[in-house]
Design an enzyme around this catalytic site. Structure first.
Site, short mmCIF file in Angstrom:
data_model
loop_
_atom_site.label_atom_id
_atom_site.label_comp_id
_atom_site.label_asym_id
_atom_site.label_seq_id
_atom_site.Cartn_x
_atom_site.Cartn_y
_atom_site.Cartn_z
N TYR A 1 -1.49 13.41 -10.76
CA TYR A 1 -2.99 12.81 -10.28
C TYR A 1 -3.08 11.63 -11.13
O TYR A 1 -3.53 10.69 -10.45
CB TYR A 1 -3.99 13.98 -10.96
CG TYR A 1 -5.24 13.56 -10.23
CD1 TYR A 1 -6.04 12.90 -11.31
CD2 TYR A 1 -5.83 14.00 -8.78
CE1 TYR A 1 -7.46 12.34 -10.56
CE2 TYR A 1 -7.02 13.98 -8.57
CZ TYR A 1 -7.93 12.95 -9.49
OH TYR A 1 -9.13 12.67 -8.95
N TYR B 1 -13.57 19.10 -7.88
CA TYR B 1 -12.92 19.67 -6.60
C TYR B 1 -13.29 20.88 -6.36
O TYR B 1 -12.95 21.85 -7.18
CB TYR B 1 -11.14 19.38 -6.56
CG TYR B 1 -10.92 17.66 -6.68
CD1 TYR B 1 -10.87 17.03 -7.78
CD2 TYR B 1 -10.39 17.12 -5.49
CE1 TYR B 1 -10.51 15.84 -7.80
CE2 TYR B 1 -10.02 16.09 -5.60
CZ TYR B 1 -9.95 15.22 -6.65
OH TYR B 1 -9.63 13.94 -6.68
N HIS C 1 -11.85 8.00 -16.69
CA HIS C 1 -12.08 9.51 -16.67
C HIS C 1 -10.87 10.10 -17.29
O HIS C 1 -9.58 9.73 -16.97
CB HIS C 1 -12.20 9.91 -15.32
CG HIS C 1 -13.55 9.67 -14.84
ND1 HIS C 1 -14.15 10.46 -13.62
CD2 HIS C 1 -14.39 9.29 -15.24
CE1 HIS C 1 -15.34 10.09 -13.29
NE2 HIS C 1 -15.71 9.41 -14.33
N LYS D 1 -4.53 8.98 -3.50
CA LYS D 1 -3.17 8.51 -3.71
C LYS D 1 -3.03 6.95 -2.64
O LYS D 1 -2.25 6.12 -3.16
CB LYS D 1 -1.99 9.33 -3.44
CG LYS D 1 -1.83 10.42 -4.41
CD LYS D 1 -1.64 9.72 -5.64
CE LYS D 1 -1.79 10.68 -6.94
NZ LYS D 1 -2.20 9.96 -8.09
N PRO E 1 -6.69 12.39 1.46
CA PRO E 1 -7.39 11.75 -0.04
C PRO E 1 -7.45 12.31 -1.16
O PRO E 1 -8.01 12.25 -2.04
CB PRO E 1 -8.71 11.11 0.78
CG PRO E 1 -8.99 11.72 1.78
CD PRO E 1 -7.62 11.88 2.40
P1 FAS Z 1 -5.88 -0.95 4.76
O1 FAS Z 1 -6.09 -0.25 6.09
O2 FAS Z 1 -6.85 -0.79 3.87
O3 FAS Z 1 -5.82 -2.74 5.25
C1 FAS Z 1 -5.19 -2.99 6.57
C2 FAS Z 1 -5.81 -4.41 6.86
O4 FAS Z 1 -4.98 -4.92 7.84
C3 FAS Z 1 -7.27 -4.10 7.32
O5 FAS Z 1 -8.10 -4.96 6.68
C4 FAS Z 1 -7.26 -4.38 8.75
O6 FAS Z 1 -8.16 -5.03 9.41
C5 FAS Z 1 -5.81 -5.37 8.80
N1 FAS Z 1 -5.05 -5.47 10.08
C6 FAS Z 1 -4.80 -4.34 10.99
N2 FAS Z 1 -4.17 -4.68 12.03
C7 FAS Z 1 -4.13 -6.01 11.99
C8 FAS Z 1 -3.86 -7.12 12.73
N3 FAS Z 1 -2.86 -6.47 14.00
N4 FAS Z 1 -3.40 -8.28 12.50
C9 FAS Z 1 -4.36 -8.62 11.28
N5 FAS Z 1 -4.94 -7.81 10.36
C10 FAS Z 1 -4.58 -6.46 10.82
N6 FAS Z 1 -7.46 6.41 -0.37
C11 FAS Z 1 -7.85 6.87 -1.65
O7 FAS Z 1 -6.89 6.82 -2.55
N7 FAS Z 1 -8.80 7.74 -1.92
C12 FAS Z 1 -9.84 7.91 -1.01
O8 FAS Z 1 -10.91 8.35 -1.11
C13 FAS Z 1 -9.69 7.33 0.46
N8 FAS Z 1 -10.55 7.51 1.46
C14 FAS Z 1 -10.38 6.85 2.52
C15 FAS Z 1 -11.28 7.16 3.74
C16 FAS Z 1 -11.13 6.51 4.69
C17 FAS Z 1 -12.11 6.60 5.95
C18 FAS Z 1 -9.86 5.79 5.06
C19 FAS Z 1 -9.60 5.11 6.47
C20 FAS Z 1 -9.01 5.50 4.19
C21 FAS Z 1 -9.10 6.07 2.64
N9 FAS Z 1 -8.28 5.99 1.60
C22 FAS Z 1 -8.49 6.48 0.60
C23 FAS Z 1 -7.01 5.49 2.09
C24 FAS Z 1 -7.39 3.86 1.91
O9 FAS Z 1 -7.73 3.54 0.60
C25 FAS Z 1 -5.93 3.18 2.03
O10 FAS Z 1 -4.91 3.99 1.46
C26 FAS Z 1 -5.98 1.74 1.52
O11 FAS Z 1 -7.02 1.16 2.51
C27 FAS Z 1 -4.62 1.25 1.95
O12 FAS Z 1 -4.75 -0.20 1.84
P2 FAS Z 1 -3.79 -0.82 2.76
O13 FAS Z 1 -2.48 -0.69 2.95
O14 FAS Z 1 -4.17 -2.44 2.40
O15 FAS Z 1 -4.34 -0.70 4.40
C1 PHB Z 2 -13.56 8.76 -4.07
O1 PHB Z 2 -13.82 8.27 -2.95
O2 PHB Z 2 -14.27 8.34 -5.11
C2 PHB Z 2 -12.50 9.97 -4.20
C3 PHB Z 2 -11.75 10.24 -3.15
C4 PHB Z 2 -10.75 11.21 -2.94
C5 PHB Z 2 -10.34 11.57 -4.31
C6 PHB Z 2 -11.01 11.12 -5.30
C7 PHB Z 2 -11.87 10.07 -5.42
O3 PHB Z 2 -9.23 12.45 -4.48
#
Ligand code: FAS
Ligand code: PHB
Length: 389
Positions: free
Chosen positions: A384, A200, A72, A296, A292
């Site tokens: 961004y 957005y 994009h 980032k 989100p």
């Molecule tokens: P993660 O949380 O992905 O991974 C951590 C891992 O550690 C998990 O698999 C967990 O099971 C494991 N773990 C936890 N405790 C443990 C323990 N005691 N022992 C062993 N393993 C353990 N980011 C965006 O950029 N855009 C978005 O739209 C967006 N939407 C999101 C929506 C939701 C509902 C959530 C919760 C997050 C969102 N995020 C978004 C942020 C998300 O993408 C995170 O930034 C990303 O998953 C970060 O990755 P990790 O740091 O690997 O953490």
């Molecule tokens: C997505 O889930 O595609 C997403 C979420 C938040 C953003 C951009 C994209 O800011």
């Protein structure tokens, strides 16, 4: 068992770190408390910065993203009934890629398996020990049997609710937090996206975001109350609310369909300092959380993994601790800029309970300024698409 780096968590941070360390010849083991299927079932991020795509290419897993991801060049900001395009490529020469976190995680999992690297899923009671000594170790229970891994370093990649940050003594860590008075209700549907780029939307009823996972799978979000529950949002209510928060053209052309996933996520800004505690490092959501709105979270997990992998390569290849000694400051410098940008986007686009009529007008004035100022658009665009690593 002994390894050089014990990684806790098999999300994007842990898996990407594991692959980077592998190509640098640094042995590592990943411990994950859930099953791989459980990790893959979580619907999360969808947007990759170019730097993140480059890291996937560097570890040899970028081919599916390059084939299936959608590049994009811009995004649109919608307010006061109109949409305004931010030409990110024109302003910065960079683009972003739409490619779901689920796919990124799957690609990294498959690469790890193909490389024959050790990943222990369904690991219970994972606990880091002695990371303030030269002999850190991690214990865990698997199928009822207790195990221990001796290692040189521990990487806490276990997300916001993980055990790593929780294992640090209170006086050794400082946290910063802002909790937002609303959440995001997200829906996934096998319907064509309403627009070819992200929209957005700032609306008097609340924020909305139109995004996607492919040309046939859409992802939509509406700002919702913190005490809302998914059960209160049947599909019909969601679609009606989304249409009300979009400009007329988007509302009229929106193709609705049954949701295949629906969830509510709270929004917070959170940073833990430092990101290093002796021989344990934090990376990704274990150290920081952003709303989100700026897309980032996943991308910060990637840049942390990059910084930490380079620091550990310097330690082992050049026998220098300069990299690991500067990891926290280096990672936090980029983290805080992303925290600021994500806060700014969230503040400009969401309806805050206490903002009053003047707050709504100031938001519209800020949006009007941004979309009519080359300097302001360039500033939004360069944050961004991702600030340099
Ligand atoms: P993660 O949380 O992905 O991974 C951590 C891992 O550690 C998990 O698999 C967990 O099971 C494991 N773990 C936890 N405790 C443990 C323990 N005691 N022992 C062993 N393993 C353990 N980011 C965006 O950029 N855009 C978005 O739209 C967006 N939407 C999101 C929506 C939701 C509902 C959530 C919760 C997050 C969102 N995020 C978004 C942020 C998300 O993408 C995170 O930034 C990303 O998953 C970060 O990755 P990790 O740091 O690997 O953490
Ligand atoms: C997505 O889930 O595609 C997403 C979420 C938040 C953003 C951009 C994209 O800011």
């Amino acid at each position: 068992m002994r390894t050089k780096v014990a990684i806790i968590g098999a999300g994007p941070a842990g898996l990407l770190l594991g692959q980077l360390l592998h190509i640098y010849g640094i042995d590592n083991v990943i411990l994950e408390r859930h099953t791989g299927e459980y990790v893959l079932a979580r619907i999360r991020a969808g947007l990759l910065e170019e730097g993140t795509v480059r890291l996937l290419d560097e570890v040899g897993v970028g081919h599916r993203a390059q084939a299936q991801g959608l590049w994009h060049d811009g995004i649109e900001l919608a307010f006061a009934g109109y949409r305004h395009r931010i030409d990110m490529k024109g302003a910065t020469g960079k683009r972003v890629m739409i490619y779901g976190q689920t796919e990124v995680t799957l690609d990294l999992m498959n690469a790890r398996k193909a490389a024959g690297l050790t990943s222990i899923y369904d690991a219970a009671d994972v606990t880091p020990h002695d990371f303030d000594t030269d002999h850190p170790r991690v214990t865990y229970v698997k199928d009822g049997t207790a195990h221990e891994i001796q290692c040189d370093f521990i990487a806490g990649c276990d997300g916001f609710h993980g055990v790593s940050r929780a294992s640090v003594k209170g006086d050794a860590i400082e946290t910063f937090e802002r909790i937002y008075p609303f959440g995001w209700l997200g829906i996934l549907s096998d319907t064509p996206p309403v627009s070819h780029e992200l929209i957005y939307s700032n609306h008097a009823r609340g924020f909305a975001l139109c995004t996607m996972r492919s040309r046939s799978r859409s992802r939509y979000y509406v700002q919702c109350r913190l005490d809302d529950e998914v059960e209160q949002w049947p599909d019909e209510r969601f679609w009606d609310e989304l249409k009300r928060r979009l400009d007329q053209k988007a509302a009229d052309s929106l193709i609705t369909g049954p949701s295949i996933e629906k969830s509510i996520a709270p929004l917070r800004s959170f940073v833990a300092e430092p990101m290093r505690f002796g021989r344990m490092f934090l990376a990704g959501d274990a150290a920081h959380i952003v709303p989100p709105t700026g897309a980032k979270g996943l991308n910060l997990a990637a840049s942390d993994a990059h910084y930490l992998a380079c620091a550990l390569r310097e330690y082992y290849d050049e026998k220098s601790s300069a990299g690991i000694d500067s990891y926290s400051a280096k990672a936090l410098a980029r983290v805080w800029k992303a925290v600021r940008f994500s806060w700014w986007m969230t503040s400009m686009l969401h309806k805050f309970p206490d903002q009053g009529t003047i707050g709504a007008r100031i938001q519209l004035a800020e949006l009007d300024y941004v979309v009519h100022s080359k300097a302001a658009m360039t500033s939004l665009a360069e944050n961004y698409v991702g600030l340099p690593f």
